[in-house]
Write a protein that holds these residues in place. Structure first.
Motif, mmCIF file in Angstrom:
data_model
loop_
_atom_site.group_PDB
_atom_site.id
_atom_site.type_symbol
_atom_site.label_atom_id
_atom_site.label_comp_id
_atom_site.label_asym_id
_atom_site.label_seq_id
_atom_site.Cartn_x
_atom_site.Cartn_y
_atom_site.Cartn_z
ATOM 1 N N SER A 159 4.483 -2.022 9.329
ATOM 2 C CA SER A 159 4.819 -1.157 8.207
ATOM 3 C C SER A 159 4.879 -1.993 6.945
ATOM 4 O O SER A 159 5.218 -3.166 6.967
ATOM 5 N N LEU A 160 4.498 -1.346 5.876
ATOM 6 C CA LEU A 160 4.180 -2.053 4.638
ATOM 7 C C LEU A 160 4.916 -1.391 3.481
ATOM 8 O O LEU A 160 5.044 -0.186 3.433
ATOM 9 N N ALA A 161 5.448 -2.196 2.575
ATOM 10 C CA ALA A 161 6.112 -1.646 1.393
ATOM 11 C C ALA A 161 5.840 -2.562 0.216
ATOM 12 O O ALA A 161 5.577 -3.754 0.400
ATOM 13 N N TRP A 162 5.916 -2.012 -0.984
ATOM 14 C CA TRP A 162 5.745 -2.810 -2.201
ATOM 15 C C TRP A 162 7.107 -3.055 -2.820
ATOM 16 O O TRP A 162 7.935 -2.144 -2.885
ATOM 17 N N ASP A 163 7.345 -4.268 -3.268
ATOM 18 C CA ASP A 163 8.597 -4.587 -3.944
ATOM 19 C C ASP A 163 8.242 -5.152 -5.320
ATOM 20 O O ASP A 163 7.628 -6.219 -5.406
ATOM 21 N N ILE A 169 1.621 3.146 -8.723
ATOM 22 C CA ILE A 169 1.534 4.064 -7.587
ATOM 23 C C ILE A 169 0.691 3.403 -6.506
ATOM 24 O O ILE A 169 -0.149 2.552 -6.793
ATOM 25 N N ASN A 170 0.960 3.785 -5.259
ATOM 26 C CA ASN A 170 0.189 3.191 -4.161
ATOM 27 C C ASN A 170 -0.680 4.247 -3.495
ATOM 28 O O ASN A 170 -0.377 5.432 -3.514
ATOM 29 N N GLN A 171 -1.743 3.762 -2.894
ATOM 30 C CA GLN A 171 -2.563 4.608 -2.013
ATOM 31 C C GLN A 171 -2.634 3.871 -0.693
ATOM 32 O O GLN A 171 -3.086 2.734 -0.648
ATOM 33 N N THR A 172 -2.119 4.506 0.351
ATOM 34 C CA THR A 172 -1.957 3.810 1.624
ATOM 35 C C THR A 172 -2.744 4.521 2.719
ATOM 36 O O THR A 172 -2.698 5.744 2.830
ATOM 37 N N GLN A 173 -3.482 3.722 3.469
ATOM 38 C CA GLN A 173 -4.317 4.264 4.560
ATOM 39 C C GLN A 173 -3.943 3.579 5.856
ATOM 40 O O GLN A 173 -3.699 2.383 5.865
ATOM 41 N N THR A 184 -3.606 -0.437 5.095
ATOM 42 C CA THR A 184 -4.048 -1.015 3.828
ATOM 43 C C THR A 184 -3.400 -0.220 2.707
ATOM 44 O O THR A 184 -3.448 1.007 2.714
ATOM 45 N N SER A 185 -2.773 -0.922 1.788
ATOM 46 C CA SER A 185 -2.153 -0.236 0.667
ATOM 47 C C SER A 185 -2.640 -0.848 -0.644
ATOM 48 O O SER A 185 -2.624 -2.063 -0.813
ATOM 49 N N ASP A 186 -3.111 0.037 -1.540
ATOM 50 C CA ASP A 186 -3.563 -0.391 -2.862
ATOM 51 C C ASP A 186 -2.484 -0.025 -3.876
ATOM 52 O O ASP A 186 -1.953 1.092 -3.832
HETATM 53 C C1 NAG Z 1 3.745 4.749 -1.588
HETATM 54 O O1 NAG Z 1 4.330 5.700 -2.441
HETATM 55 C C2 NAG Z 1 5.026 6.732 -1.759
HETATM 56 C C3 NAG Z 1 5.460 7.765 -2.800
HETATM 57 O O2 NAG Z 1 6.124 7.149 -3.870
HETATM 58 C C4 NAG Z 1 6.192 6.139 -0.988
HETATM 59 O O3 NAG Z 1 6.879 7.139 -0.279
HETATM 60 C C5 NAG Z 1 5.652 5.110 -0.009
HETATM 61 O O4 NAG Z 1 6.711 4.466 0.648
HETATM 62 C C6 NAG Z 1 4.802 4.071 -0.732
HETATM 63 N N1 NAG Z 1 4.150 3.239 0.264
HETATM 64 C C7 NAG Z 1 4.101 1.917 0.140
HETATM 65 C C8 NAG Z 1 3.343 1.206 1.163
HETATM 66 O O5 NAG Z 1 4.640 1.321 -0.784
#
Ligand code: NAG
Length: 317
Positions: A159-163, A169-173, A184-186
């Motif tokens: 599992s992946l998250a941006w900090d 905004i992200n686009q996650t596949q 993959t998350s952009d």
């Molecule tokens: C991408 O954005 C959505 C909506 O803000 C959020 O719920 C999700 O956790 C984010 N995903 C990542 C990988 O950061």
């Protein structure tokens, strides 16, 4: 192992975990305990892997009298967990690989009560090796632009998250593969100078990790701010010493500066270097005029100006 666990176990129970996880490349213990009653003896413990086609592959036999035999492909990969005593028939499987996933059976052969079996499921966790790749150059004034892309593949799915403190905004596949899953998350931003130098981290968690992994990219946003000129206080007079102008213009990459004066060339007896223009001699009346600082970097070129008037000799001095 805590003996208290076995108190109250009826005879004929083999104790194992229903399901255990190994981390790819690490050793894993496959447990198998038998609770013996007085006058009971364990003669041997045998291990097999139950293949999907219904066949069993022999792994090892732990015999109280004759020692341990390890079969075929498992040779060199299996050892008994502890010197075989009559209760612990566990084995250690070394360097777990994905093909080790599946169902294992231990059979405890006791005298006089007979055979008792237990099964366990082994899952092999494949921790991801996440990568982060920066997007194209970010330039203030451009629209939504890819800042970075983060990819991780593992089993199960990472599992992946941006900090980051930066808005975006992200686009996650997510993709499912036969023995792994990838994510993959952009991360997109609308570039602005406030983002320059800010950290963008991709944080990856996985059950095979001791702790989450963090890959950090520092944003580089190209921009050129407006120009201002400092140093002139409207009290410049003939004879003033060390008069200096300073041109302020933030930019990334840093701006280079060029000084000029409208309607005439720069006077003699000054020094320009970088952002400053400095008079090396006392001011004269002819030094008046409109001074221009032209600042330029890869993105743009901007100019600022200051109108300098010089009052007559200050007679009170
Ligand atoms: C991408 O954005 C959505 C909506 O803000 C959020 O719920 C999700 O956790 C984010 N995903 C990542 C990988 O950061």
């Amino acid at each position: 192992m805590n003996v208290i666990l076995f108190l109250g176990c009826p005879s004929g129970t083999v104790i194992t975990d229903k399901s255990i996880s190994a981390v790819l490349g690490m050793d894993v213990t496959l447990p198998c305990y038998y609770h013996i009653e007085a006058d009971e003896k364990v003669a041997q413990v045998s291990w097999v892997k139950k293949e999907t086609d219904g066949q069993n592959t022999d792994i090892a036999i732990l015999n109280i009298e004759y020692g341990t035999i390890v079969f075929g492909a498992y040779s060199g990969r299996v050892k008994e967990k502890s010197p075989l005593d009559s209760e612990d028939g566990g084995i250690v499987l070394k360097n777990a690989v994905q093909a080790d996933e599946g169902t294992y059976q231990c059979r405890v052969n006791t005298f006089p009560a007979g055979n008792f079996d237990a099964e366990l499921q082994l899952k092999v966790l494949v921790p991801p090796l996440p990568t982060l790749s920066p997007g194209p150059t970010l330039t203030e004034g451009d629209g939504k632009t890819l800042a970075a892309s983060c990819t991780a593949e593992g089993n199960p799915a990472p599992s992946l998250a941006w900090d980051t403190e930066v808005d975006g905004i992200n686009q996650t596949q997510r993709y499912q593969h036969p023995r792994s899953a990838s994510v993959t998350s952009d991360f997109y931003v609308v570039p602005s100078r406030r983002m320059n130098g800010k950290a963008l981290s991709c944080v990856v968690s996985h059950p095979g990790f001791q702790q989450e992994k963090r890959i950090t990219h520092v944003l580089d946003v190209r921009y050129l701010a407006g120009v201002s000129i400092q140093g002139y206080e409207e009290s410049w007079f003939v004879g003033k010493e060390a008069a200096t102008l300073k041109c302020i213009c933030e930019g990334n990459p840093p701006a280079v500066y060029k000084w000029s004066r409208t309607n005439s060339s720069l006077p003699e007896g000054i020094k320009t270097g970088g952002d400053t223009l400095q008079f090396l001699r006392p001011l004269e009346a002819e030094d008046a005029g409109v001074y221009i600082c032209q600042s330029t970097n890869d993105i743009a070129s901007r100019q600022g100006m200051v109108t300098i008037s010089i009052s007559g000799m200050n007679l009170t001095c």
